[in-house]
Design a protein around this motif. Structure first.
Motif, mmCIF file in Angstrom:
data_model
loop_
_atom_site.group_PDB
_atom_site.id
_atom_site.type_symbol
_atom_site.label_atom_id
_atom_site.label_comp_id
_atom_site.label_asym_id
_atom_site.label_seq_id
_atom_site.Cartn_x
_atom_site.Cartn_y
_atom_site.Cartn_z
ATOM 1 N N ARG A 151 0.815 -1.215 0.000
ATOM 2 C CA ARG A 151 0.000 0.000 0.000
ATOM 3 C C ARG A 151 0.852 1.271 0.000
ATOM 4 O O ARG A 151 0.299 2.380 -0.028
ATOM 5 C CB ARG A 151 -0.958 0.016 1.205
ATOM 6 C CG ARG A 151 -1.914 -1.150 1.297
ATOM 7 C CD ARG A 151 -2.776 -1.335 0.056
ATOM 8 N NE ARG A 151 -3.549 -0.180 -0.341
ATOM 9 C CZ ARG A 151 -4.799 0.085 0.087
ATOM 10 N NH1 ARG A 151 -5.381 -0.729 0.940
ATOM 11 N NH2 ARG A 151 -5.450 1.147 -0.356
ATOM 12 N N HIS A 152 2.165 1.136 0.081
ATOM 13 C CA HIS A 152 3.018 2.332 0.027
ATOM 14 C C HIS A 152 2.748 3.075 -1.278
ATOM 15 O O HIS A 152 2.680 2.471 -2.338
ATOM 16 C CB HIS A 152 4.512 1.958 0.097
ATOM 17 C CG HIS A 152 4.915 1.395 1.425
ATOM 18 N ND1 HIS A 152 6.156 0.864 1.675
ATOM 19 C CD2 HIS A 152 4.225 1.282 2.603
ATOM 20 C CE1 HIS A 152 6.223 0.443 2.931
ATOM 21 N NE2 HIS A 152 5.058 0.685 3.506
ATOM 22 N N GLY A 153 2.564 4.366 -1.185
ATOM 23 C CA GLY A 153 2.291 5.175 -2.382
ATOM 24 C C GLY A 153 0.808 5.338 -2.680
ATOM 25 O O GLY A 153 0.431 6.160 -3.507
ATOM 26 N N ASP A 154 -0.052 4.570 -1.995
ATOM 27 C CA ASP A 154 -1.502 4.748 -2.186
ATOM 28 C C ASP A 154 -1.982 5.952 -1.367
ATOM 29 O O ASP A 154 -1.381 6.311 -0.354
ATOM 30 C CB ASP A 154 -2.270 3.507 -1.708
ATOM 31 C CG ASP A 154 -2.070 2.321 -2.640
ATOM 32 O OD1 ASP A 154 -1.414 2.501 -3.688
ATOM 33 O OD2 ASP A 154 -2.541 1.217 -2.294
ATOM 34 N N THR A 155 -3.087 6.519 -1.787
ATOM 35 C CA THR A 155 -3.640 7.676 -1.061
ATOM 36 C C THR A 155 -4.701 7.205 -0.059
ATOM 37 O O THR A 155 -5.507 6.318 -0.377
ATOM 38 C CB THR A 155 -4.245 8.680 -2.051
ATOM 39 O OG1 THR A 155 -3.209 9.094 -2.931
ATOM 40 C CG2 THR A 155 -4.823 9.888 -1.343
ATOM 41 N N PHE A 156 -4.684 7.828 1.110
ATOM 42 C CA PHE A 156 -5.628 7.491 2.179
ATOM 43 C C PHE A 156 -6.194 8.766 2.788
ATOM 44 O O PHE A 156 -5.628 9.855 2.631
ATOM 45 C CB PHE A 156 -4.909 6.724 3.298
ATOM 46 C CG PHE A 156 -4.450 5.352 2.895
ATOM 47 C CD1 PHE A 156 -5.284 4.256 3.024
ATOM 48 C CD2 PHE A 156 -3.180 5.170 2.362
ATOM 49 C CE1 PHE A 156 -4.861 2.982 2.642
ATOM 50 C CE2 PHE A 156 -2.751 3.907 1.979
ATOM 51 C CZ PHE A 156 -3.587 2.816 2.124
#
Ligand SMILES: Cc1cc2nc3c(=O)[nH]c(=O)nc-3n(C[C@H](O)[C@H](O)[C@H](O)COP(=O)(O)OP(=O)(O)OC[C@H]3O[C@@H](n4cnc5c(N)ncnc54)[C@H](O)[C@@H]3O)c2cc1C
Length: 456
Positions: free
Chosen positions: A258-263
């Motif tokens: 999930r690194h680099g995904d937006t939350f």
């Protein structure tokens, strides 16, 4: 060759002085926002109040621009100027704590890291910024928003007194009992009234807190934001924290895939009894599944430095800001439209709560005027590459234009860019006229104008 006048000043000061001919000038002229590239005539890294008086006098007598630098975090780069004098307070960072009177005094160049570490030793804290490298002076003079604001008010609400060098070189104490008009103006009026060489604060029993960041899926962001809007109105005042759009950095607590995904992150800070922390955060946790988190008990200064690595010096910065009374569904829709497009891991949008104790201070009790706003929003564009300036600035502006119709006219001066100088009256609403009067009294020639300027 340094100019003769700078040499005259050099003889007067105990601290360090940098002209373009001195080794160290490049470093001395550099401020936190790498977009700012100014060349002062002289930077005086003051060792003491006498140095400040000398540098103020030098700028006044030679009619030079004067910039004052504390923590250097000003996004518009108010800690420097072209061709003028910079008073750099970064050598004046001492903090002393008096546990008996529950007060702490910081010199004008102290950072929140300096302050929090000193007060933590005594199990005490006051409202300060969420990043440890921000200056106590600049943040407090603009108001001061942080995790503890709902419980203890803004940083400026905790100010007990300040030592100030004014434009005419006098050293004044400002407090409820002395120069109370100046004291009123300092609590929100920014750097307009003089160089504040020390600030005395009320401090409160806070040592360990329960909190940290929780990451929610973008698909759940609407539910989290609507929950936050309703919950924060009468949540216990020990509950601080804010939602934040965030690209996941490569940190161990976030699943690697999930690194680099937006939350939509929520950074929580429960400053009440530690054993109640888990139940205090449960309503938030119940809104939607938490994908990743680093929540638990931790020293208050640890939370205040947890995100420092995301905002190192040397990034490009462009920010915009508004106060918000009610986060309507339409406002949330605007956030949902633009938040997920956050373009850089350093960039974010925070919707800080400023109710609770902040609302118990009257609108005209301090210069900070928006005592009826529930939130202070900042759209903070921060990115490393100058080549990406246009795209990042466009994201900030687009986001701002979409949310502004659902916001108050004014915003928090400490979150504003240079192109927001025109909003100065709106930022202070009914307090602006009194600020102008006090400016005329203490700085009639506008020596202190490198700031969100209140013109005399
Ligand atoms: C990464 C980051 C995080 C931030 N987080 C928060 C936050 O959590 N809460 C919040 O409220 N704000 C926050 N801010 C905004 C911050 O309050 C402003 O940028 C503030 O101006 C920074 O103060 P400084 O002393 O670090 O900056 P500087 O650039 O040194 O100074 C900024 C302004 O304050 C004046 N000033 C500073 N010190 C003095 C002094 N001793 N006497 C007189 N004038 C002085 C300067 O003249 C200048 O106009 C943040 C900013 C950044 C960049």
């Amino acid at each position: 060759m340094a100019t003769p006048t700078a040499e005259m000043l050099r003889e007067q000061v105990r601290g360090d002085l940098f002209t373009p001919d001195d080794a160290g000038y490049e470093e001395a002229r550099t401020v936190y926002n790498a977009m700012i590239d100014r060349h002062p005539r002289v930077v005086v890294r003051c060792a003491n109040v006498d140095d400040v008086v000398a540098a103020v006098g030098f700028a006044r007598e030679h009619e030079l621009d004067l910039a004052v630098r504390g923590g250097s975090h000003s996004v518009p780069g108010f800690g420097t100027c072209d061709g003028g004098v910079v008073i750099d307070l970064s050598r004046m960072r001492g903090v002393t704590v008096d546990p008996a009177s529950r007060t702490a005094r910081a010199e004008g160049g102290a950072t929140w890291g300096d302050f929090n570490n000193a007060t933590y030793e005594h199990g005490l804290a006051t409202t300060g910024g969420i990043i440890s490298t921000t200056g106590v002076g600049g943040l407090t003079l603009g108001g001061g928003i942080g995790y503890l604001a709902r419980g203890f008010g803004l940083s400026c609400d905790n100010l007990v007194s300040a030592e100030v060098v004014t434009a005419d070189g006098r050293r004044l104490t400002a407090s409820e009992d002395e120069n109370d008009d100046l004291f009123w103006a300092l609590r929100g009026g920014g750097g307009n009234f003089g160089v504040v060489t020390s600030l005395e604060f009320k401090v409160h029993p806070v040592k360990e807190i329960y909190g940290g960041p929780m990451f929610f899926e973008v698909d759940d962001a609407a539910d989290v934001l609507r929950f936050y809007r309703d919950f924060i109105v009468d949540a216990p005042e020990q509950f601080g924290g804010f939602p934040a759009w965030q690209i996941a950095p490569p940190l161990p607590f976030i699943p690697e895939e999930r690194h680099g995904d937006t939350f939509l992150a929520f950074v929580a800070c429960w400053a009440g009894p530690l054993e109640e922390g888990e139940s205090a955060l449960k309503p938030l946790r119940d809104v939607a599944p938490v994908v990743a988190e680093m929540v638990g008990p931790m020293p208050y200064p640890a939370l205040n430095s947890a995100f420092d690595a995301l905002v190192p010096p040397g990034l490009q910065h462009y920010w915009k800001a508004n106060f918000v009374k009610e986060l309507s569904d339409a406002a949330i829709d605007a956030h949902l439209e633009h938040g997920p497009d956050v373009p850089a891991v350093n960039s974010t949008v925070h919707i800080y709560p400023i109710n609770g104790a902040c609302h118990r201070v009257g609108t005209d009790e301090t210069a900070f005027a928006y005592r009826d706003a529930t939130f202070a929003t900042v759209i903070a564009g921060m990115w490393p590459e100058p080549a990406h300036n246009d795209a990042n600035i466009a994201w900030v502006r687009g986001y701002y234009e979409a949310t502004a119709p659902h916001s108050e006219e004014g915003g928090y001066i400490n979150f504003m860019a240079d192109d927001d100088q025109g909003r100065i009256e709106a930022n202070y609403k009914g307090n602006y006229g009194r600020l102008v009067d006090i400016k005329r009294k203490y700085d009639p020639d506008n020596l202190f104008h490198v700031n969100q300027n209140i013109r005399p």
